[in-house]
Design an enzyme around this catalytic site. Structure first.
Site, PDB file in Angstrom:
ATOM      1  N   CYS A 398      -4.086   6.905  -0.920  1.00  0.00           N
ATOM      2  CA  CYS A 398      -2.712   6.466  -0.657  1.00  0.00           C
ATOM      3  C   CYS A 398      -2.517   4.962  -0.766  1.00  0.00           C
ATOM      4  CB  CYS A 398      -2.258   6.987   0.699  1.00  0.00           C
ATOM      5  SG  CYS A 398      -3.285   6.437   2.077  1.00  0.00           S
ATOM      6  N   HIS A 442      -1.549   6.957   6.632  1.00  0.00           N
ATOM      7  CA  HIS A 442      -1.002   7.070   5.287  1.00  0.00           C
ATOM      8  C   HIS A 442      -0.208   5.804   4.964  1.00  0.00           C
ATOM      9  CE1 HIS A 442      -0.066   9.313   1.768  1.00  0.00           C
ATOM     10  NE2 HIS A 442       1.226   9.401   1.996  1.00  0.00           N
ATOM     11  N   ASP A 458       6.678   8.383  -2.247  1.00  0.00           N
ATOM     12  CA  ASP A 458       5.271   8.580  -1.899  1.00  0.00           C
ATOM     13  C   ASP A 458       4.488   8.939  -3.153  1.00  0.00           C
ATOM     14  OD1 ASP A 458       2.833   9.038  -0.856  1.00  0.00           O
ATOM     15  OD2 ASP A 458       3.466  10.550   0.609  1.00  0.00           O
TER      16      ASP A 458
END
Lengths: 646, 310
Positions: A398, A442, A458
């Protein structure tokens, strides 16, 4: 007064000290640990008769060594750790000069206080149980010093004493008013895992390996896991490699913005200790308590760092995304330095998609390309991290993806920032809460796209959709991921292990909710439930009344039969006589009576003979509690007289 | 303890727990207070409470509450450990003055752990009482005469040593302390003057058997007849008068009364050991001839009390 220290007491003392010092070992440094072990070993030597008392010079040398170690290792570690270290040092050395009971007393008091300081640091249920056991060990030292009976009876005595103390403990805990801190204590936390306000691509991999609980959330509704983005930090300052929290976010006017409480749904956040002030909250949450402030970038921060597990009441309203100051936007538009290839790519994409929204979508989709791989063990990156990632390694998680997307957006003159927080969460239906662990940490991107305002992107979801929909644990099946996670992840996916972990999480939740977070508010609730409309006086009366009831109960429990032993023996024997169904003549000796019983009730001959023998032994030779118990047991075992055939 | 406080305590105890041959320890006569360690423990509890309050840490507070609860309940347990104990007097035999005095007490009760018994200035005896037990306790040495050890102290700190519970039962014990015996065989001879010694006379003029009476000297028991299963008989002698003799204080010479009494004590013990019939003549009082253990004790008690206020 003449005293002696039994060997058993000393051995118990050594064991109890080991238990008390054990949890401090990773904090006080190895020199003190070695010193402690040496002292304990020497003490066991004395206890077993191998060594004598240590010479004076050795004691002085040890004390000096300890003091020097402390002097060198402590500065910068804080007052609290210094106190614990000093405690451990004194506690260790004291073992070598035990001469009289008063030394033992001092050691027990030392030990109990050390246990209390451990509780400040560790608050899990398992640790609390361990420390309770350690405290009982300290008490066992006292019992073994003050009671002469066999250890089994000592244990029983200690058990009875502890059980008798529990109701009092509970009463005091539940009803005694909570005081606010009398003075400011030094910070007990040295370091905790959790988010940091600096992110370089790759930073989250250490968090991803951590199974420590980050926080719990009690939500009154059940959103899909993919929608759960818990925002904790915005990172806006980019130097080409690392993202930092912008310095202006630290300033007062940005830290606290006025707001009006909007209607919405209330939820509860149970935050584990981080020693940081920020909270991971769903976008649009507003604080319901005055200890929280809402910031300009829609985050919630506490006024004081979170040093222990704490609970916060929040309200989720519709997120207002349409606000951004000019300075903020300018700051978020600055092109990424030192990453020329990224700039070039952004220019190229800009030509294809003139509209901002379409361009942002395209940049996000760019990562869905087949060359990108999700992995927890990506190759290390150099100074031009984004270029390297986008054009060479193509491998990351991430942090890498968010960093690259934000850099691309900025290169195309779209304001963008990184948001660090947590994503997803494990739902536990029994407790009706979501648990988030450090491995749920995250990072994602927010881009400024008017008129919507800040829009969430995302990029990780493009590469590894299961990471977002099922959480990191769902990634375990992915071999690329497992390579980074290791065999531990595989083991944790076993159904039994999953169930066990689930139960443990549930228990831990209740422990947190009912024990660690019991506070004045809860106390008020409890009192209200008990008394209805109450004031201080009625609460005090309730407390006093319950205390009185407990004292009376304790008095009744510990009341002793004041009849002499001989009377108890006779009474028991006579009860047995009545059970035989025969009348014992006045003046008939037990032996003669036993003969008559054997003649008239042959089926009783054997047991009655044994009862008679026991009775005579108790009456004329010796008596003790064991024999009396045996007699009572045998008399009880006799059949009722009605059931005995004549 | 100041003399004034001591007197006050004695008066208080005399009212509350008058001397008696038996004592039952109960609420009425058990006293209890925290020990110095108990106070130190309370200070620790306070420290832990402050730690818990200042860190707002529920677990530390729980520990503090648990410790303070232990303090309270250990008061009950310490008291209970002493309550219900029964003490009975066992009458003591005369003992030599100047030695440590041995006193016996019968203790009765179930599960009384780690009790401490001691007389004032006497050594401490630490024991469990679980059933019926005879305890031998030592008291400090005393001069010749009637000796009263005074109040016994029974105490315990079980289980944690935070409290000490104690009681001062007075079992009204009296011990006669006789002078330390000093060998004086000459007086022995002079006592036998004009008579033959019992030893020879008795064996020469054997007359026959009579029914054994408790108190007859064991060496006169007709063992042969007893062994044959014909019952217990005593051998009878021609002239029992000549067998008995008087040990007279007047016959014994010495520096002073104490030395003469010491020599007389030796003679009493000697006569008892040889199982003779003997009487004691102290001038102011006399004890008719007899033999056996209790007779000897009577004589020694008389020696202990001579010239001393009752």
């Amino acid at each position: 007064m003449r005293w002696y220290l039994p060997r058993r007491t000393l051995l118990l003392l050594i064991a109890s000290q080991l238990m008390a010092v054990l949890p401090t070992w990773n904090r006080v440094g190895w020199v003190l640990v070695v010193l402690n072990l040496f002292c304990l070993a020497w003490c066991s030597g004395i206890c077993l008769g191998r060594f004598g008392q240590p010479p004076r010079w050795l004691l002085v040398l040890l004390a000096l060594a300890g003091a020097v170690t402390l002097a060198f290792s402590l500065p910068g570690k804080g007052v609290y750790l210094a106190m614990v270290s000093l405690l451990v040092l004194g506690y260790s050395l004291k073992v070598l000069e035990i001469k009289a009971p008063r030394d033992l007393f001092a050691l027990v008091l030392f030990g109990l206080f050390l246990l209390a300081t451990n509780l400040v640091r560790y608050q899990s249920m398992a640790m609390a149980l361990y420390l309770l056991l350690a405290a009982l060990m300290q008490l066992a030292v006292l019992v073994s010093l003050h009671g002469g009976q066999p250890w089994r009876l000592q244990l029983k005595g200690l058990g009875r004493l502890s059980i008798a103390s529990l109701p009092f403990t509970l009463l005091l805990f539940l009803l005694l008013p909570r005081l606010s801190p009398l003075w400011q204590m030094p910070n007990a936390q040295s370091a905790t895992t959790g988010l940091s306000d600096v992110m370089s691509p790759g930073d989250f991999s250490s968090l991803a390996q951590s199974t420590e609980l980050a926080f719990r959330a009690v939500l009154p509704w059940h959103p899909a896991s993919s929608g759960l983005y818990w925002r904790a930090l915005t990172l806006e300052d980019f130097d080409g490699r690392s993202w930092r929290q912008a310095s202006f976010r630290q300033q007062a006017e940005d830290k606290s913005v006025p707001f009006t409480l909007s209607p919405g749904q209330d939820w509860t956040l149970m935050m584990s200790a981080t020693s940081k002030p920020w909270l991971p909250v769903l976008d649009g949450s507003q604080p319901l308590s005055s200890e929280l402030v809402l910031t300009a970038d829609r985050r919630l921060v506490t006024k004081t760092p979170i040093l222990k597990t704490r609970q916060f009441q929040l309200r989720l309203a519709e997120a207002k995304r349409g606000q951004a100051s000019k300075r903020e936007l300018a700051y978020n538009r600055r092109p990424p330095p030192d990453n020329p290839k990224t700039l070039a790519l952004a220019q190229q994409l800009r030509q294809q998609y003139p509209a901002d929204a379409a361009l942002a979508q395209a940049m996000n989709r760019y990562f869905a390309g087949s060359q990108f791989r999700y992995s927890l063990s990506p190759p290390p990156l150099g100074k031009a991290a984004v270029d390297q990632f986008l054009f060479e390694t193509h491998t990351g998680f991430c942090g890498h993806y968010a960093s690259a997307l934000a850099a691309l957006l900025r290169a195309a003159n779209i304001p963008a920032r990184i948001v660090a927080g947590y994503q997803g969460g494990q739902y536990l239906p029994e407790g009706d809460f979501y648990a988030l662990y450090q491995y749920d940490a995250h990072a994602w991107v927010e881009a400024w796209l008017p008129p919507q305002g800040w829009v969430r992107f995302d990029p990780t979801a493009q590469v590894a959709p299961s990471r977002v929909s099922g959480g990191l644990s769902a990634m375990a099946a992915n071999p690329a991921f497992s390579a980074g996670g290791g065999w531990l992840w595989q083991l944790k996916q076993q159904p039994t292990m999953k169930w066990l972990r689930y139960q443990a999480a549930l228990m831990d939740y209740r422990w947190n909710r009912w024990v660690l977070n019991y506070d004045s508010g809860r106390r008020q609730q409890l009192l209200g439930w008990l008394l209805g409309n109450h004031n201080g006086l009625s609460a005090a009366l309730l407390f006093g009344g319950l205390l009185l009831v407990l004292l009376v109960a304790l008095h009744w429990w510990t009341r002793r039969d004041l009849a002499p032993v001989q009377k108890a023996v006779s009474r028991c024997y006579l009860k047995g006589c009545a059970k035989t169904g025969l009348n014992r003549e006045p003046g008939e000796a037990p032996g003669d009576f036993a003969l008559r019983v054997a003649r008239l009730k042959p089926q009783l001959a054997e047991p009655w003979q044994q009862i008679t023998a026991l009775y005579q032994q108790l009456r004329y030779q010796q008596s003790d509690a064991g024999l009396l118990k045996e007699l009572k047991r045998r008399v009880r075992a006799l059949p009722r007289s009605a059931k005995i055939a004549p | 303890m100041s003399p004034w406080r001591k007197r006050w305590l004695a008066r208080f105890l005399a009212r509350r727990q008058p001397p008696a041959s038996r004592a039952l320890l109960s609420n009425a006569n058990i006293y209890i207070l925290p020990t110095p360690f108990g106070y130190a423990f309370l200070t620790l509890v306070l420290a832990v409470f402050l730690l818990g309050t200042n860190y707002q840490n529920n677990l530390v507070l729980l520990l503090a509450f648990f410790l303070v609860s232990l303090f309270t309940s250990s008061m009950y347990f310490t008291h209970r450990n002493l309550a219900g104990l029964r003490l009975n007097r066992i009458n003591s035999q005369p003992q030599v003055a100047g030695d440590e005095v041995r006193l016996e007490v019968q203790a009765e009760g179930l599960s009384h752990w780690a009790l401490e018994f001691h007389f004032e200035n006497g050594p401490l005896r630490r024991t469990d009482i679980d059933g019926l037990q005879r305890l031998v306790l030592l008291a400090s040495p005393g001069p010749r005469g009637r000796y009263r050890p005074g109040r016994l102290t029974v105490a315990c700190r079980y289980p944690l040593g935070l409290f000490r519970a104690w009681s001062y039962p007075d079992l009204d014990q009296v011990v006669h302390l006789y002078p330390k015996p000093e060998p004086w065989p000459r007086g022995h001879q002079s006592a036998g003057q004009g008579q033959q010694t019992a030893l020879h006379q008795g064996e020469d003029d054997w007359q026959g058997l009579k029914n054994y009476q408790p108190g007859d000297p064991l060496r006169r028991v007709a063992w042969k007849q007893l062994a044959q299963g014909r019952g217990m008989w005593s051998k009878e002698f021609a002239s029992p008068q000549s067998d008995s003799r008087w040990l007279r204080l007047a016959d014994i010479k010495g520096r002073d009364l104490e030395q003469r009494l010491a020599r007389l004590a030796w003679q009493v013990l000697d006569a008892n050991e040889k199982q003779l019939l003997y009487g004691l003549d102290l001038g102011a009082m006399d004890i008719a001839p007899g033999s056996g253990h209790s007779h000897c004790n009577r004589c020694l008690a008389a020696l202990a009390c001579l010239g001393k206020p009752a």
